[in-house]
Motif scaffolding. Structure first.
Motif, PDB file in Angstrom:
ATOM      1  N   ARG A  42       0.833  -1.216   0.000  1.00  9.74           N
ATOM      2  CA  ARG A  42       0.000   0.000   0.000  1.00  9.74           C
ATOM      3  C   ARG A  42       0.864   1.262   0.000  1.00  9.74           C
ATOM      4  N   ARG A  43       1.956   1.263   0.763  1.00 10.80           N
ATOM      5  CA  ARG A  43       2.868   2.413   0.756  1.00 10.80           C
ATOM      6  C   ARG A  43       3.475   2.616  -0.626  1.00 10.80           C
ATOM      7  N   GLU A  44       3.874   1.507  -1.243  1.00  9.36           N
ATOM      8  CA  GLU A  44       4.463   1.574  -2.588  1.00  9.36           C
ATOM      9  C   GLU A  44       3.461   2.141  -3.594  1.00  9.36           C
ATOM     10  N   GLN A  45       2.234   1.658  -3.523  1.00 10.92           N
ATOM     11  CA  GLN A  45       1.201   2.139  -4.445  1.00 10.92           C
ATOM     12  C   GLN A  45       0.895   3.618  -4.209  1.00 10.92           C
ATOM     13  N   LYS A  46       0.887   4.022  -2.948  1.00  5.88           N
ATOM     14  CA  LYS A  46       0.644   5.429  -2.628  1.00  5.88           C
ATOM     15  C   LYS A  46       1.769   6.298  -3.193  1.00  5.88           C
ATOM     16  N   GLY A  47       3.003   5.822  -3.049  1.00  4.64           N
ATOM     17  CA  GLY A  47       4.147   6.551  -3.592  1.00  4.64           C
ATOM     18  C   GLY A  47       4.063   6.668  -5.104  1.00  4.64           C
ATOM     19  N   LYS A  48       3.677   5.597  -5.769  1.00  7.05           N
ATOM     20  CA  LYS A  48       3.541   5.625  -7.226  1.00  7.05           C
ATOM     21  C   LYS A  48       2.443   6.602  -7.644  1.00  7.05           C
ATOM     22  N   LYS A  49       1.340   6.585  -6.906  1.00  3.52           N
ATOM     23  CA  LYS A  49       0.223   7.472  -7.227  1.00  3.52           C
ATOM     24  C   LYS A  49       0.645   8.930  -7.069  1.00  3.52           C
ATOM     25  N   GLU A  50       1.337   9.231  -5.976  1.00  2.00           N
ATOM     26  CA  GLU A  50       1.799  10.598  -5.748  1.00  2.00           C
ATOM     27  C   GLU A  50       2.787  11.032  -6.818  1.00  2.00           C
ATOM     28  N   ALA A  51       3.675  10.124  -7.214  1.00  4.75           N
ATOM     29  CA  ALA A  51       4.650  10.441  -8.262  1.00  4.75           C
ATOM     30  C   ALA A  51       3.937  10.699  -9.588  1.00  4.75           C
ATOM     31  N   SER A  52       2.926   9.906  -9.860  1.00 10.19           N
ATOM     32  CA  SER A  52       2.160  10.066 -11.095  1.00 10.19           C
ATOM     33  C   SER A  52       1.414  11.402 -11.095  1.00 10.19           C
ATOM     34  N   GLU A  53       0.823  11.749  -9.960  1.00  7.62           N
ATOM     35  CA  GLU A  53       0.113  13.025  -9.857  1.00  7.62           C
ATOM     36  C   GLU A  53       1.079  14.196 -10.014  1.00  7.62           C
ATOM     37  N   GLN A  54       2.259  14.083  -9.421  1.00  8.95           N
ATOM     38  CA  GLN A  54       3.257  15.149  -9.537  1.00  8.95           C
ATOM     39  C   GLN A  54       3.714  15.287 -10.982  1.00  8.95           C
ATOM     40  N   LYS A  55       3.918  14.157 -11.634  1.00  9.71           N
ATOM     41  CA  LYS A  55       4.342  14.172 -13.030  1.00  9.71           C
ATOM     42  C   LYS A  55       3.266  14.836 -13.894  1.00  9.71           C
ATOM     43  N   LYS A  56       2.009  14.543 -13.600  1.00  8.86           N
ATOM     44  CA  LYS A  56       0.899  15.140 -14.357  1.00  8.86           C
ATOM     45  C   LYS A  56       0.858  16.650 -14.124  1.00  8.86           C
ATOM     46  N   LYS A  57       1.048  17.074 -12.882  1.00 10.10           N
ATOM     47  CA  LYS A  57       1.062  18.511 -12.574  1.00 10.10           C
ATOM     48  C   LYS A  57       2.195  19.204 -13.313  1.00 10.10           C
ATOM     49  N   ASP A  58       3.377  18.578 -13.309  1.00  7.45           N
ATOM     50  CA  ASP A  58       4.526  19.150 -14.017  1.00  7.45           C
ATOM     51  C   ASP A  58       4.240  19.252 -15.511  1.00  7.45           C
ATOM     52  N   LYS A  59       3.599  18.224 -16.055  1.00  2.48           N
ATOM     53  CA  LYS A  59       3.264  18.227 -17.475  1.00  2.48           C
ATOM     54  C   LYS A  59       2.262  19.338 -17.774  1.00  2.48           C
ATOM     55  N   ASP A  60       1.259  19.496 -16.909  1.00  4.70           N
ATOM     56  CA  ASP A  60       0.264  20.547 -17.098  1.00  4.70           C
ATOM     57  C   ASP A  60       0.914  21.924 -17.043  1.00  4.70           C
ATOM     58  N   LYS A  61       1.846  22.107 -16.108  1.00  2.01           N
ATOM     59  CA  LYS A  61       2.548  23.389 -16.010  1.00  2.01           C
ATOM     60  C   LYS A  61       3.346  23.646 -17.276  1.00  2.01           C
ATOM     61  N   LYS A  62       4.002  22.602 -17.784  1.00  2.76           N
ATOM     62  CA  LYS A  62       4.799  22.741 -19.000  1.00  2.76           C
ATOM     63  C   LYS A  62       3.897  23.083 -20.177  1.00  2.76           C
ATOM     64  N   THR A  63       2.749  22.423 -20.272  1.00  2.42           N
ATOM     65  CA  THR A  63       1.801  22.678 -21.353  1.00  2.42           C
ATOM     66  C   THR A  63       1.288  24.107 -21.273  1.00  2.42           C
TER      67      THR A  63
END
Length: 96
Positions: A42-63
């Motif tokens: 569960r910790r691993e999945q939470k970390g992956k989810k947070e990383a994915s959300e951060q990556k999406k935010k970074d992509k949105d900022k770049k766009t």
């Protein structure tokens, strides 16, 4: 585990159903390692989810940044075209 889910009026099994069934079947020695593995998962999945959300935010900022740059470029192009037209009009007036 299925019986525990049915008692809870659910069709889906969850981790607590499995752990309760294992306890009832007297597999206590497996319960602690399974709980630890489940928490780690569960910790691993939470970390992956947070990383994915951060990556999406970074992509949105770049766009957004790219769209602003494109908008500025378009505005500059329009300004250049307007200046060229004004220059041509001035040249035509001088020729007349």
């Amino acid at each position: 585990a299925n019986n525990f889910a049915m008692k809870g009026k659910r069709k889906t099994l969850n981790a607590s159903d499995v752990l309760s069934a294992m306890e009832e079947m007297e597999f206590q020695r497996f319960i602690t390692p399974l709980k630890e593995a489940l928490e780690a998962y569960r910790r691993e999945q939470k970390g992956k989810k947070e990383a994915s959300e951060q990556k999406k935010k970074d992509k949105d900022k770049k766009t957004d940044s790219e769209e602003q740059d494109k908008s500025r470029d378009e505005d500059n192009d329009e300004d250049e075209e307007r200046l060229e037209e004004e220059d041509q009009n001035e040249e035509e007036e001088v020729d007349n």
